[in-house]
Design an enzyme around this catalytic site. Structure first.
Site, PDB file in Angstrom:
ATOM      1  N   ASP A 142       0.930  -1.232   0.083  1.00 54.47           N
ATOM      2  CA  ASP A 142      -0.037  -0.020   0.092  1.00 54.47           C
ATOM      3  C   ASP A 142       0.951   1.263   0.129  1.00 54.47           C
ATOM      4  OD1 ASP A 142      -2.388   1.517   0.306  1.00 54.47           O
ATOM      5  OD2 ASP A 142      -3.069   0.414   2.032  1.00 54.47           O
TER       6      ASP A 142
ATOM      7  N   ASP B 257     -10.635   1.807  -3.399  1.00 53.66           N
ATOM      8  CA  ASP B 257     -11.424   1.537  -2.004  1.00 53.66           C
ATOM      9  C   ASP B 257     -12.698   1.615  -2.355  1.00 53.66           C
ATOM     10  OD1 ASP B 257      -8.967   1.204  -0.621  1.00 53.66           O
ATOM     11  OD2 ASP B 257      -8.952   3.283   0.186  1.00 53.66           O
TER      12      ASP B 257
END
Ligand code: DGJ
Length: 732
Positions: free
Chosen positions: A477, A547
């Site tokens: 990430d 997301d």
């Protein structure tokens, strides 16, 4: 085939199966762009450079050299000498003057394609690809510029990159080094780009170009949620199936510019490269600079053909992972299930239920390390929090393995929290400007990856964990963009190299990772899909797309992403409702159908959903096992887009041999008083017959393609259906 050079005509001809790209040399050695378009049989067409028209070339008319430079279709325009359109190469000498002019010296044509040092780049065997290097020189600066073109014949792709070498004695400054330029005559072009935001990545945007420059770009240190390193110029009539498309896509994960400039003479200069903001590279004597690669694509069969060229190209010639042609494990990720609130027990409970439903991997997301119970601490402290993972990581992984699941783990290696042990011991490792309070984002700073010591430390922190237990998957990430560009490592003259050196540091880290752990399944991610770019595909076969896991929001996000990326690369999960990003409630089935057009997995607390939904997971797992190969390897066709029609979305994946096709139809909004909807399928063999598996009905391919298929019985909003067509022997 491949690449030819006519010495008498001074023309290079680069051929793919359906396209030709031609480059011409003037008597002075200017390298001009002649043609990019439909495949031509013969080499020729010198008139296309218009050197016989006034103002003529400088050797015939030195008086109007600037008029020539400002009009001539350059393959690689340089700045400061009278071409007032966007330049690609700006070089400043020791005296502080900006100016560079390059002329052809020599060229070489070779089979295969050399790699680009330190950078991701496409690859292929001697049978797949040929490479042309045109070497040019600026005699005053003693600067060599190599224009490289690689031709991937089967996929209709040409890649370009640039290398600049200082052969002189002066210290030069490269203030701009783009990677590609295309000077075209305007055809009333419209420009397609992908724009977005966090949770709204890669929405398709299309509009007519106007005089002047229009661009998309990033100066955030990564490719970004907001704009995407892709640009296409299309003719006004261009649809999925018809019309011309000229596309450029950047194999780079940092700052970029993608620009179209409509000039006074109705030509269009399309450029792509590293953004010049806060970029300046010191090119000391004998040193060189390698600019990243650009992927060029041309289609005269609409956007769909462009899409399939890029999909095939990335699947074959950019992704290296051993997973590229393999089934990816169906994973369940605990992020939306627990956020930071988890421990060994919760994870094992999820793993047990997941196993019962047929899920194959548990991914432990953010919050397992340091003292991280929210997003405000511990980045950099990559040791297990044994208050949460009570038995230790190795034991947790082994227990998950015993349950029958593989184990995956989350890292955010490029970051450092102000509240971390690492920051206490090495504040100078954060990117900051001394004396100025650094801007925080998600309460964190970025590590200075221009510093090799930081790169090595970071690598070891990640590798140590991976060596400690049988971990099969990493989610990498990156949750903030760069600011406050100070580096304790770089001296004052090289601070403007930081952005690019940072990206090189990221590439080095990921290269080391896949080298030591070749069978690791790596999924890149950046606050959702902010670093979804071809550069990242060189390291990871899949990238978390957004997301936003709402099935309806995902339609636009995945449509824009699939315009240029294969479905096999698109990280997509089924999540819980009401959806955490938009609060929308959609049927579980629809969530599954939308996630199927990606890597497929789950992002929910399986211990808390209803029995009915748990049973549906088992069915969806079967669905994935049935279709994963078709979706990963097949040809993608966009049939309808709900962002255009406001009602429904439809796409189709057809196997390469055309023996089966899977159509996904999503009715976003129901319409009162309406009949069945007819959709025309694509790419089926017109002479074959196809059976619709669900009903047993048989249709001829020509009927499905030309007359269409009726979508019946859809009732309500957010409904979806899959239709699986299989070729059968004969009409019965
Ligand atoms: C952003 C990612 O996109 C999410 O999936 C999740 O991993 C969080 N970061 C964790 O902080």
């Amino acid at each position: 085939m491949g690449i030819q050079f006519s010495k008498s005509k001074k023309i290079f001809k680069l051929d793919t199966l359906h396209t030709t790209y031609m480059i011409g040399l003037t008597t002075e050695g200017y390298v001009g762009h002649m043609y990019y378009g439909t495949r031509l049989q013969n080499i020729g067409g010198e008139y296309l450079l218009r050197t016989e028209e006034a103002p003529f070339t400088p050797s015939k008319n030195k008086r109007e050299k600037s008029s020539f430079l400002d009009f001539f279709p350059m393959e690689y325009p340089t700045g400061g000498i009278g071409d007032y359109r966007e330049s690609c190469l700006n070089v400043r000498n020791e005296d502080g003057c900006l100016g560079c002019e390059i002329h052809y010296v020599t060229h070489s044509i070779q089979k295969g394609k050399p790699s680009l040092k330190g950078l991701p780049a496409s690859f292929g065997s001697d049978e797949d690809v040929m490479t042309l290097d045109i070497t040019c020189i600026d005699n005053i600066l003693q600067l060599k510029v190599i224009l490289s073109y690689s031709v991937f014949e089967k996929q209709d792709i040409i890649t370009r990159s640039i290398q600049v070498i200082n052969q002189g004695k002066e210290n030069l400054k490269l203030e701009k080094v783009y990677s590609s330029c295309l000077d075209l005559d305007n055809q009333n072009f419209e420009m397609i780009t992908l724009h977005g935001s966090w949770a709204r990545e890669r929405h398709i945007q299309r509009g007519k170009i106007r005089y002047g420059k229009q661009m998309v770009s990033s100066a955030r240190g990564e490719s970004g949620h907001q704009e995407h390193p892709f640009i296409a110029l299309v003719t006004p009539e261009t649809t999925q199936d018809y019309g011309e498309v000229y596309g450029m896509h950047f194999v780079y994960s940092g700052n970029f510019i993608a620009q179209a400039e409509l000039t006074q003479f109705d030509s269009v200069r399309m450029v792509m490269g590293i953004h010049q903001e806060e970029f300046c590279w010191n090119l000391t004597p004998k040193s060189s600079f390698q600019a990243p690669e650009v992927v060029l694509v041309y289609s005269n069969e609409g956007l769909g053909k462009m899409t399939r060229s890029l999909h095939d190209f990335y699947r074959e010639h950019m992704i290296r992972s051993p997973y590229k042609h393999k089934k990816r494990p169906i994973l369940i990720n605990n992020w939306e299930a627990t956020y930071f609130d988890f421990n060994t027990e919760k994870l094992l409970a999820i793993a047990k239920e997941a196993k019962k439903a047929g899920i194959e991997m548990l991914v432990m997301d953010d919050g397992w390390f340091g003292k991280r119970n929210s997003d405000n601490s511990s980045l950099g402290d990559w040791f297990v929090n044994e208050e949460k993972i009570t038995s230790g990581l190795k034991s947790l992984v082994e227990q998950v393995n015993e349950i029958g699941l593989e184990f995956g783990i989350w890292f955010e290696p490029e970051m450092i929290s102000p509240d971390s042990n690492l920051y206490k011991s090495h504040p100078e490792w954060a990117i900051q400007i001394p004396g100025r309070e650094a801007t925080q984002s998600r309460e964190q700073y970025v590590l200075d990856l221009s510093n090799p010591v930081v790169v090595n430390y970071t690598y070891e922190s990640v590798a140590k964990i991976l060596r400690s237990a049988p971990i099969s998957y990493v989610k990498w990430d990156m949750n903030r963009q760069l600011s406050d560009l100070g580096s304790a490592y770089l001296n004052k003259d090289s601070k403007q190299e930081l952005f690019h050196r940072y990206v090189l540091g990221v590439y080095q880290l990921q290269e080391m990772l896949i080298h030591e752990f070749p069978y690791l399944l790596l999924e890149n991610c950046s606050g959702g899909g902010a670093r979804f770019d071809p550069g990242m595909l060189y390291y990871s076969p899949q990238i978390w797309c957004s997301d936003d896991t709402d099935a309806i929001e995902r339609l636009k996000i995945q449509e824009g992403t699939a315009l240029i990326y294969p479905l096999s690369t698109i990280g997509a999960h089924v999540s819980d409702c009401p959806n955490h990003s938009v609060g929308r409630i959609t049927p579980f089935e629809t969530r599954g159908h939308v996630a199927l057009a990606g890597t497929f997995g789950y992002e929910l607390d399986i211990t808390k959903i209803s029995e009915k939904e748990r049973a549906m997971i088992s069915k969806q797992v079967d669905m994935y096992h049935k279709y994963h190969e078709l979706i990963r390897e097949g040809d993608y066709y966009r049939i309808a887009s709900w962002s255009e029609n406001q009602h429904y979305d439809c796409w189709e994946v057809v196997s390469k041999d055309k023996k089966e096709a899977l159509v996904t139809f999503v009715q976003v909004l129901g319409i009162p008083n309406s009949h069945s909807r007819k959709i025309k399928l694509k790419a089926l063999n017109p002479h074959s017959y196809y059976q619709l598996e669900e009903t047993g009905e048989i249709f001829s391919g020509e009927l499905l393609v030309s007359a269409g298929f009726l979508i019946k019985g859809m009732w309500g909003d957010y409904q979806s259906k899959l239709y699986h067509f299989i070729e059968v022997d004969k009409f019965s």
